[in-house]
Scaffold this active site. Structure first.
Site, mmCIF file in Angstrom:
data_model
loop_
_atom_site.group_PDB
_atom_site.id
_atom_site.type_symbol
_atom_site.label_atom_id
_atom_site.label_comp_id
_atom_site.label_asym_id
_atom_site.label_seq_id
_atom_site.Cartn_x
_atom_site.Cartn_y
_atom_site.Cartn_z
ATOM 1 N N TYR A 115 -9.529 4.039 2.537
ATOM 2 C CA TYR A 115 -10.077 2.891 3.267
ATOM 3 C C TYR A 115 -11.600 2.899 3.370
ATOM 4 C CZ TYR A 115 -5.580 0.892 4.429
ATOM 5 O OH TYR A 115 -4.352 0.277 4.344
ATOM 6 N N ILE A 149 12.649 -14.096 -14.285
ATOM 7 C CA ILE A 149 12.841 -12.716 -13.865
ATOM 8 C C ILE A 149 12.958 -12.600 -12.350
ATOM 9 C CG2 ILE A 149 10.376 -12.189 -13.717
ATOM 10 C CD1 ILE A 149 13.195 -9.889 -15.078
ATOM 11 N N GLU A 204 1.249 2.008 7.795
ATOM 12 C CA GLU A 204 1.599 2.734 6.573
ATOM 13 C C GLU A 204 2.069 4.147 6.882
ATOM 14 O OE1 GLU A 204 -2.025 2.136 4.371
ATOM 15 O OE2 GLU A 204 -1.689 -0.037 4.460
ATOM 16 N N HIS A 264 0.827 -1.207 0.000
ATOM 17 C CA HIS A 264 0.000 0.000 0.000
ATOM 18 C C HIS A 264 0.862 1.259 0.000
ATOM 19 C CE1 HIS A 264 -3.947 -1.916 1.712
ATOM 20 N NE2 HIS A 264 -3.612 -2.390 0.526
ATOM 21 N N TYR A 273 8.602 -2.858 -9.466
ATOM 22 C CA TYR A 273 9.768 -3.518 -10.048
ATOM 23 C C TYR A 273 10.871 -3.606 -9.001
ATOM 24 C CZ TYR A 273 7.584 -2.988 -14.613
ATOM 25 O OH TYR A 273 6.717 -3.077 -15.678
ATOM 26 N N SER A 274 11.420 -4.797 -8.849
ATOM 27 C CA SER A 274 12.515 -4.986 -7.899
ATOM 28 C C SER A 274 13.725 -4.177 -8.336
ATOM 29 C CB SER A 274 12.902 -6.467 -7.822
ATOM 30 O OG SER A 274 11.839 -7.251 -7.339
ATOM 31 N N TYR A 276 11.681 -3.160 -3.700
ATOM 32 C CA TYR A 276 11.219 -2.726 -5.017
ATOM 33 C C TYR A 276 10.817 -1.256 -4.987
ATOM 34 C CZ TYR A 276 6.711 -3.647 -2.705
ATOM 35 O OH TYR A 276 5.663 -3.664 -1.811
ATOM 36 N N THR A 309 15.928 -10.763 -10.337
ATOM 37 C CA THR A 309 16.182 -9.331 -10.133
ATOM 38 C C THR A 309 16.402 -8.946 -8.665
ATOM 39 O OG1 THR A 309 13.798 -8.915 -10.348
ATOM 40 C CG2 THR A 309 15.168 -8.542 -12.281
ATOM 41 N N GLY A 331 1.600 -13.183 -5.574
ATOM 42 C CA GLY A 331 0.306 -13.848 -5.597
ATOM 43 C C GLY A 331 -0.165 -14.075 -4.177
ATOM 44 N N PRO A 332 -1.373 -14.656 -3.994
ATOM 45 C CA PRO A 332 -1.871 -14.934 -2.651
ATOM 46 C C PRO A 332 -0.930 -15.883 -1.904
ATOM 47 C CG PRO A 332 -3.598 -15.220 -4.296
ATOM 48 C CD PRO A 332 -2.309 -15.069 -5.041
#
Length: 411
Positions: free
Chosen positions: A95, A279, A137, A85, A207-208, A190, A282, A401-402
């Protein structure tokens, strides 16, 4: 704290959510983008089209419901979400939009089963989780803005250099337009790049960072994303970065984020093992370069699996590093080695990265493991390390992904 009635009601809904989770989250996203189109730039359209975003949210909701009386077990997931986030610059005012559409979706999907008690309990549970994320955050934003060279929001960078790493991967070297120094990010983290879209809006991608901290530039190494199947679009941002963004152009970046990183202050006698596929190399390049600078006497093993040498990035760099660092041991694993490559097949083999290969290269199982790559690679490595009994403190990964999908062992 949540009251016991709320906890009991939310836990009781876990089986229903497990059954209808994806239906609910698909409805939720459609509803939110219709009623609140201003939040669409925070989401990747490709992930929406493939359903991965919906599955990720469904898994997160089910995990929250099942563990609402023991939230400590979700600590890592909360940190991952908060970092993501912050990278996208999601703020407290976003939120309520999510909450309103989520609660409305529960009513609209579950119908009469969504009683007032259930809606009220989920409103309390959502508000409780939202406050945890908002507070975390806020701390990330503060840390990013106050560290030397840091900033808040998005900052303009120049493209100082582009370098072709392979037939499908290009590196971009980025320097701040204001000429100020860069923050010392953590190896493995990233950045987020924000790009304009044809409709006058923007879209963002993570992007890393593929080089070590301490340089006067950020480097990202971007794979050109081709359509995964017929009638689906190619990756919008990756293709723009390959074809339309040139040296001298500017892009907008958020400050480095991410909970997957290497801490060079932790010194161990056991080896450091870096496992990558495609990839996924990276972030591990950043970790490797940092470890070589700070852990000169530690054995470091890098295994990189990829299709062939045409698509493989960083090979010449890695070969040179192996020649100049006696503690670095590299092996390339090609799933489709070309005949011409066989003649130069030192430190390489054909096949996939699996337990037999890893055990043939490292001296023992006791090591610190960092790994990143496609889903099937990640699932297989994760379960192999579990089978070996490697402590969680020695297992580090970046999974796109999850997280719950890691628990589904590949056949």
């Amino acid at each position: 704290m949540l009251d016991q009635k709320t906890i009991d009601i939310v836990k009781s809904t876990a089986p229903v959510l497990d059954q209808h989770g994806e239906t609910l989250t698909r409805h939720f996203y459609q509803r939110m983008f219709t009623h609140n189109p201003e939040v669409a730039p925070f989401f990747n359209p490709a992930h929406q089209k493939s359903g991965s975003q919906q599955r990720a949210l469904a898994a997160a909701i089910c995990a929250y419901a099942a563990n609402i009386d023991n939230l400590e077990v979700l600590g890592n997931a909360v940190e991952l979400i908060a970092q993501k986030h912050a990278s996208l610059h999601i703020k407290p005012e976003h939120y309520p939009i999510v909450g309103e559409n989520l609660l409305a979706s529960i009513r609209e999907v579950l119908g009469d089963a969504a009683t007032d008690d259930i809606i009220n309990a989920w409103a309390n549970a959502y508000g409780f989780l939202a406050n945890i994320l908002i507070n975390r955050e806020a701390q990330i934003y503060k840390d990013n803005a106050t560290m030397p060279g840091g900033w808040d929001g998005f900052k303009t960078f120049h493209v100082m250099r582009k370098e072709r790493e392979s037939s499908i991967i290009t590196s971009l070297y980025l320097t701040p337009q204001d000429g100020l120094a860069l923050p010392a990010f953590k190896a493995g983290q990233y950045i987020t790049i924000r790009m304009p879209t044809p409709n006058g809006s923007t879209t963002m991608r993570n992007y890393s960072l593929s080089d070590k901290p301490g340089n006067d530039y950020f480097r990202i190494s971007v794979k050109r994303e081709t359509p995964p199947e017929a009638n689906t679009p190619a990756g919008y941002v990756s293709n723009m970065l390959h074809d339309s963004v040139n040296v001298g152009d500017t892009v907008e970046l958020s400050a480095p984020c991410g909970e997957f990183f290497f801490d060079p202050s932790e010194h161990h006698a056991r080896p450091l093992v870096l496992l990558a596929a495609g990839i996924g190399i990276t972030p591990l390049m950043s970790i490797l370069l940092t470890a070589l600078d700070t852990h000169k006497d530690r054995d470091i093993f890098l295994i990189h699996g990829c299709l062939d040498t045409d698509v493989q990035p960083f090979k010449s760099t890695l070969d040179k590093l192996a020649q100049t660092h006696s503690n670095l041991h590299i092996h390339y694993r090609y799933s489709d080695m070309k005949p011409a490559d066989i003649q130069n097949a030192a430190h390489s083999s054909t096949g996939f990265v699996d337990a037999a290969l890893i055990e043939s290269i490292i001296p023992g199982r006791d090591a610190d493991y960092y790994f990143c790559g496609p889903k099937i690679f990640m699932v297989n490595i994760y379960h192999q390390l579990l089978d070996w009994g490697i402590p969680a403190s020695q297992v580090h990964f970046e999974f796109f992904g999850p997280r719950q999908e890691l628990d589904k062992k590949a056949a």
